[in-house]
Design a protein around this motif. Structure first.
Motif, PDB file in Angstrom:
ATOM      1  N   VAL A  50       0.856  -1.186   0.000  1.00 52.98           N
ATOM      2  CA  VAL A  50       0.000   0.000   0.000  1.00 52.98           C
ATOM      3  C   VAL A  50       0.892   1.235   0.000  1.00 52.98           C
ATOM      4  O   VAL A  50       1.746   1.409   0.882  1.00 52.98           O
ATOM      5  CB  VAL A  50      -0.932   0.021   1.231  1.00 52.98           C
ATOM      6  CG1 VAL A  50      -1.828   1.265   1.195  1.00 52.98           C
ATOM      7  CG2 VAL A  50      -1.780  -1.239   1.283  1.00 52.98           C
ATOM      8  N   GLU A  67       0.627   5.170   0.086  1.00 52.20           N
ATOM      9  CA  GLU A  67      -0.252   6.310   0.293  1.00 52.20           C
ATOM     10  C   GLU A  67       0.364   7.599  -0.246  1.00 52.20           C
ATOM     11  O   GLU A  67       1.580   7.701  -0.421  1.00 52.20           O
ATOM     12  CB  GLU A  67      -0.575   6.475   1.782  1.00 52.20           C
ATOM     13  CG  GLU A  67      -1.378   5.308   2.354  1.00 52.20           C
ATOM     14  CD  GLU A  67      -1.818   5.571   3.787  1.00 52.20           C
ATOM     15  OE1 GLU A  67      -1.319   6.548   4.398  1.00 52.20           O
ATOM     16  OE2 GLU A  67      -2.665   4.799   4.292  1.00 52.20           O
ATOM     17  N   GLN A  68      -0.506   8.585  -0.506  1.00 49.69           N
ATOM     18  CA  GLN A  68      -0.065   9.841  -1.099  1.00 49.69           C
ATOM     19  C   GLN A  68       0.799  10.673  -0.146  1.00 49.69           C
ATOM     20  O   GLN A  68       1.699  11.382  -0.580  1.00 49.69           O
ATOM     21  CB  GLN A  68      -1.289  10.658  -1.533  1.00 49.69           C
ATOM     22  CG  GLN A  68      -0.976  11.853  -2.409  1.00 49.69           C
ATOM     23  CD  GLN A  68      -2.246  12.480  -2.947  1.00 49.69           C
ATOM     24  OE1 GLN A  68      -3.349  12.216  -2.483  1.00 49.69           O
ATOM     25  NE2 GLN A  68      -2.113  13.333  -3.951  1.00 49.69           N
ATOM     26  N   LYS A  69       0.529  10.581   1.135  1.00 48.98           N
ATOM     27  CA  LYS A  69       1.288  11.335   2.128  1.00 48.98           C
ATOM     28  C   LYS A  69       2.112  10.391   2.991  1.00 48.98           C
ATOM     29  O   LYS A  69       1.697   9.268   3.278  1.00 48.98           O
ATOM     30  CB  LYS A  69       0.334  12.137   3.031  1.00 48.98           C
ATOM     31  CG  LYS A  69      -0.415  13.254   2.323  1.00 48.98           C
ATOM     32  CD  LYS A  69       0.527  14.396   1.963  1.00 48.98           C
ATOM     33  CE  LYS A  69      -0.237  15.550   1.340  1.00 48.98           C
ATOM     34  NZ  LYS A  69       0.673  16.668   0.993  1.00 48.98           N
ATOM     35  N   TRP A  70       3.276  10.874   3.417  1.00 49.20           N
ATOM     36  CA  TRP A  70       4.123  10.103   4.313  1.00 49.20           C
ATOM     37  C   TRP A  70       4.684  11.063   5.354  1.00 49.20           C
ATOM     38  O   TRP A  70       5.497  11.931   5.040  1.00 49.20           O
ATOM     39  CB  TRP A  70       5.260   9.424   3.550  1.00 49.20           C
ATOM     40  CG  TRP A  70       6.074   8.491   4.402  1.00 49.20           C
ATOM     41  CD1 TRP A  70       7.263   8.759   5.006  1.00 49.20           C
ATOM     42  CD2 TRP A  70       5.749   7.147   4.763  1.00 49.20           C
ATOM     43  NE1 TRP A  70       7.703   7.678   5.702  1.00 49.20           N
ATOM     44  CE2 TRP A  70       6.799   6.654   5.574  1.00 49.20           C
ATOM     45  CE3 TRP A  70       4.679   6.302   4.479  1.00 49.20           C
ATOM     46  CZ2 TRP A  70       6.800   5.381   6.103  1.00 49.20           C
ATOM     47  CZ3 TRP A  70       4.680   5.022   5.002  1.00 49.20           C
ATOM     48  CH2 TRP A  70       5.737   4.567   5.801  1.00 49.20           C
ATOM     49  N   ASN A  79       4.544  11.684  -0.264  1.00 45.08           N
ATOM     50  CA  ASN A  79       5.238  10.404  -0.385  1.00 45.08           C
ATOM     51  C   ASN A  79       5.923  10.344  -1.746  1.00 45.08           C
ATOM     52  O   ASN A  79       5.258  10.289  -2.782  1.00 45.08           O
ATOM     53  CB  ASN A  79       4.234   9.256  -0.222  1.00 45.08           C
ATOM     54  CG  ASN A  79       4.922   7.900  -0.097  1.00 45.08           C
ATOM     55  OD1 ASN A  79       6.101   7.759  -0.412  1.00 45.08           O
ATOM     56  ND2 ASN A  79       4.177   6.911   0.366  1.00 45.08           N
ATOM     57  N   PHE A 136       4.955   7.405  -3.905  1.00 48.72           N
ATOM     58  CA  PHE A 136       3.670   7.601  -4.577  1.00 48.72           C
ATOM     59  C   PHE A 136       3.866   8.439  -5.844  1.00 48.72           C
ATOM     60  O   PHE A 136       3.335   8.119  -6.905  1.00 48.72           O
ATOM     61  CB  PHE A 136       2.685   8.291  -3.629  1.00 48.72           C
ATOM     62  CG  PHE A 136       1.323   8.533  -4.219  1.00 48.72           C
ATOM     63  CD1 PHE A 136       0.304   7.601  -4.040  1.00 48.72           C
ATOM     64  CD2 PHE A 136       1.050   9.682  -4.945  1.00 48.72           C
ATOM     65  CE1 PHE A 136      -0.953   7.817  -4.579  1.00 48.72           C
ATOM     66  CE2 PHE A 136      -0.200   9.906  -5.495  1.00 48.72           C
ATOM     67  CZ  PHE A 136      -1.211   8.970  -5.306  1.00 48.72           C
ATOM     68  N   CYS A 156      -9.131   5.757  -4.370  1.00 51.20           N
ATOM     69  CA  CYS A 156      -9.448   7.076  -3.842  1.00 51.20           C
ATOM     70  C   CYS A 156     -10.532   6.921  -2.784  1.00 51.20           C
ATOM     71  O   CYS A 156     -11.601   6.356  -3.046  1.00 51.20           O
ATOM     72  CB  CYS A 156      -9.920   8.006  -4.968  1.00 51.20           C
ATOM     73  SG  CYS A 156     -10.192   9.701  -4.430  1.00 51.20           S
ATOM     74  N   LYS A 163      -8.476  10.832  -0.133  1.00 46.92           N
ATOM     75  CA  LYS A 163      -7.183  10.231   0.156  1.00 46.92           C
ATOM     76  C   LYS A 163      -6.883   9.223  -0.948  1.00 46.92           C
ATOM     77  O   LYS A 163      -7.666   8.302  -1.189  1.00 46.92           O
ATOM     78  CB  LYS A 163      -7.230   9.545   1.518  1.00 46.92           C
ATOM     79  CG  LYS A 163      -6.006   8.749   1.879  1.00 46.92           C
ATOM     80  CD  LYS A 163      -6.221   8.057   3.218  1.00 46.92           C
ATOM     81  CE  LYS A 163      -5.057   7.162   3.586  1.00 46.92           C
ATOM     82  NZ  LYS A 163      -5.297   6.434   4.857  1.00 46.92           N
ATOM     83  N   GLN A 164      -5.764   9.416  -1.627  1.00 41.99           N
ATOM     84  CA  GLN A 164      -5.386   8.522  -2.719  1.00 41.99           C
ATOM     85  C   GLN A 164      -4.249   7.601  -2.280  1.00 41.99           C
ATOM     86  O   GLN A 164      -3.386   8.005  -1.499  1.00 41.99           O
ATOM     87  CB  GLN A 164      -4.962   9.313  -3.954  1.00 41.99           C
ATOM     88  CG  GLN A 164      -6.111  10.023  -4.652  1.00 41.99           C
ATOM     89  CD  GLN A 164      -5.705  10.571  -6.010  1.00 41.99           C
ATOM     90  OE1 GLN A 164      -4.520  10.774  -6.294  1.00 41.99           O
ATOM     91  NE2 GLN A 164      -6.682  10.809  -6.864  1.00 41.99           N
ATOM     92  N   TYR A 165      -4.285   6.396  -2.796  1.00 40.68           N
ATOM     93  CA  TYR A 165      -3.224   5.444  -2.488  1.00 40.68           C
ATOM     94  C   TYR A 165      -3.199   4.361  -3.566  1.00 40.68           C
ATOM     95  O   TYR A 165      -4.216   4.041  -4.190  1.00 40.68           O
ATOM     96  CB  TYR A 165      -3.430   4.808  -1.103  1.00 40.68           C
ATOM     97  CG  TYR A 165      -4.766   4.135  -0.897  1.00 40.68           C
ATOM     98  CD1 TYR A 165      -4.921   2.758  -1.094  1.00 40.68           C
ATOM     99  CD2 TYR A 165      -5.888   4.868  -0.514  1.00 40.68           C
ATOM    100  CE1 TYR A 165      -6.151   2.134  -0.910  1.00 40.68           C
ATOM    101  CE2 TYR A 165      -7.119   4.265  -0.328  1.00 40.68           C
ATOM    102  CZ  TYR A 165      -7.238   2.905  -0.518  1.00 40.68           C
ATOM    103  OH  TYR A 165      -8.467   2.283  -0.357  1.00 40.68           O
ATOM    104  N   HIS A 190      -2.312   0.388  -4.702  1.00 41.17           N
ATOM    105  CA  HIS A 190      -2.098  -0.999  -4.308  1.00 41.17           C
ATOM    106  C   HIS A 190      -1.207  -1.640  -5.359  1.00 41.17           C
ATOM    107  O   HIS A 190      -1.494  -1.575  -6.557  1.00 41.17           O
ATOM    108  CB  HIS A 190      -3.426  -1.762  -4.224  1.00 41.17           C
ATOM    109  CG  HIS A 190      -4.112  -1.602  -2.900  1.00 41.17           C
ATOM    110  ND1 HIS A 190      -5.308  -2.229  -2.593  1.00 41.17           N
ATOM    111  CD2 HIS A 190      -3.767  -0.895  -1.797  1.00 41.17           C
ATOM    112  CE1 HIS A 190      -5.672  -1.903  -1.364  1.00 41.17           C
ATOM    113  NE2 HIS A 190      -4.754  -1.095  -0.867  1.00 41.17           N
TER     114      HIS A 190
END
Length: 434
Positions: A37, A39-42, A47, A50, A108, A118-120, A122
């Motif tokens: 996984v 994610e867009q933010k880290w 990220n 991402f 999303c 929130k986007q991520y 897989h």
């Protein structure tokens, strides 16, 4: 008693519950796939993995398993511009790495608080390849993304939207390059050599324990080409620009959030750094309400401390990213705090000055396509005697379409008249005193 009996689950219910738990345990133990996984933010930053996936997957959209693709353009000047291609939400993208089948999916998720989605990603593979994908495939697509970015055709300029707490992009179409920039040859050579050395300096900066960044201070009168210099640097380095209006930031905490949201291989531009507080609007007053208003304004103006800015430029927060150029511009270098000017913060101080004979000829060559003219010699003498900015000269050339720049002569006459008046006033004072 009956009510108590009714609370005891039936045999069928107990059996169903145990069946579900057994299936979950069996599936987790024998499941053949594994999902990463991304994610867009880290933590505090975007990220970078991402972002690399976003860039890399645009080159793998031929592997889409669904019959759709995301397309769009942000070129407001050309509605017929070539479309950009992006990754659609929920579409599965197939990829292969050293014979291993992989599947990407962008998800999303809507949220109730900001940001409202929130986007991520897989990334799914067979469980037996988990370690190999982690150690080999992730670096592979990150390096592939870096190559794509280095050869991108469109640059963007970002502005910070405080209400949405995001950087918003627009296509950057400033065509100024060092070839068309009207500056002295020595300055052009210095800039190009310095930028090229910086671009190749990753190992050097690492070896000396410094963040991979460079700072430039562009100073000089208005209209002397500071913005054009920024555009030339961006086009030479192929870097996006983050244009930060420092006056719109409330405090050091927001400043850190804003600055850490910028990406690598970019220019952070802070124009008119001497105007970080609106001192021109301050005034002295004896009225109680005005005094109170003045205090509130000063408190707001001083929300960003110099140390807060310097901590990102040269402190611990400067390590949050690499291959970045920070550019400050000012019309009044003398107003800046010396702490902002020392080496390591602003590595080069570049004076963008009034027109010189060379700059004048360069502007005529660019705008009129003329390399030689009978008026060059007298105009060169005039331009040395008056203070004319490249912006003024360029405007006159565009309007008149000829090299007879009348406004330079008018400037000279005005300067001479002013000098005569000043000398006359001095003589009058001397006579009166006598």
């Amino acid at each position: 008693m009956a009510s108590l009996f009714n609370q005891v689950p039936s045999v069928s219910t107990v059996f169903a519950l145990y069946t579900v738990k057994f299936i979950d345990l069996f599936s987790s133990y024998y499941q053949s796939s594994f999902t990463f996984v991304i994610e867009q933010k880290w933590e505090f930053c975007d990220n970078q993995t991402f972002r690399a996936a976003e860039v890399y997957l645009t080159s793998r959209l031929a592997g889409l398993s669904t019959g759709e693709v995301l397309v769009g353009s942000s070129d407001l000047k050309n509605p017929a511009a070539e479309l950009n291609i992006g990754v659609p939400v929920n579409a599965k993208i197939a990829d292969e790495f050293e014979g291993i089948h992989l599947e990407w999916t962008l998800h999303c998720l809507e949220t109730k608080s900001f940001p409202y989605e929130k986007q991520y990603f897989h990334l799914t593979c067979k469980k037996q390849y988990r370690e190999k994908i982690m150690t080999d495939y992730f670096p592979y697509f990150a390096k592939s993304a870096e190559k794509i970015i280095r050869h991108r055709e469109d640059l963007c300029i970002y502005t910070y939207n405080r209400q949405q707490s995001t950087w918003q992009a627009a296509i950057f179409e400033h065509h100024t390059t060092f070839k068309t920039l009207a500056i002295e040859p020595q300055l052009k050579t210095t800039m190009i050599d310095d930028l090229d050395a910086f671009a190749k300096g990753k190992d050097f900066f690492k070896s000396v324990g410094r963040a991979w960044k460079r700072g430039y201070l562009l100073y000089g009168p208005p209209g002397t080409g500071k913005s054009s210099m920024v555009a030339a640097i961006a086009n030479h380095m192929n870097y996006n620009i983050y244009d930060l209006q420092i006056q719109s930031i409330s405090d050091d905490g927001e400043l850190r959030k804003v600055l850490t949201g910028t990406k690598n291989r970019s220019i952070l531009l802070i124009e008119d750094i001497d105007c970080g507080t609106d001192s021109s609007c301050r005034r002295q007053t004896k009225k109680e309400e005005d005094v109170e208003l003045e205090k509130k304004k000063k408190k707001r103006d001083l929300g960003i401390s110099l140390s807060g800015l310097l901590n990102f430029v040269d402190g611990l927060w400067s390590s949050c990213g690499e291959e970045r150029i920070i550019i400050f511009t000012t019309n009044h270098k003398e107003k800046l705090d010396p702490a902002l000017l020392r080496p390591g913060r602003m590595d080069l101080h570049i004076l963008m000055d009034y027109c010189t004979p060379f700059v004048l000829k360069k502007l005529v060559a660019i705008y009129l396509k003329i390399d030689d003219h009978v008026l060059f010699d007298p105009l060169e003498k005039v331009v040395l005697e008056v203070s004319a900015t490249p912006a003024e000269v360029a405007q006159q050339l565009m309007a008149s379409k000829n090299a007879d720049i009348e406004f330079l002569k008018k400037k000279k006459l005005k300067k001479e008249d002013t000098k005569v008046e000043e000398e006359g006033e001095i003589e009058d004072v001397d006579t009166t005193e006598a």
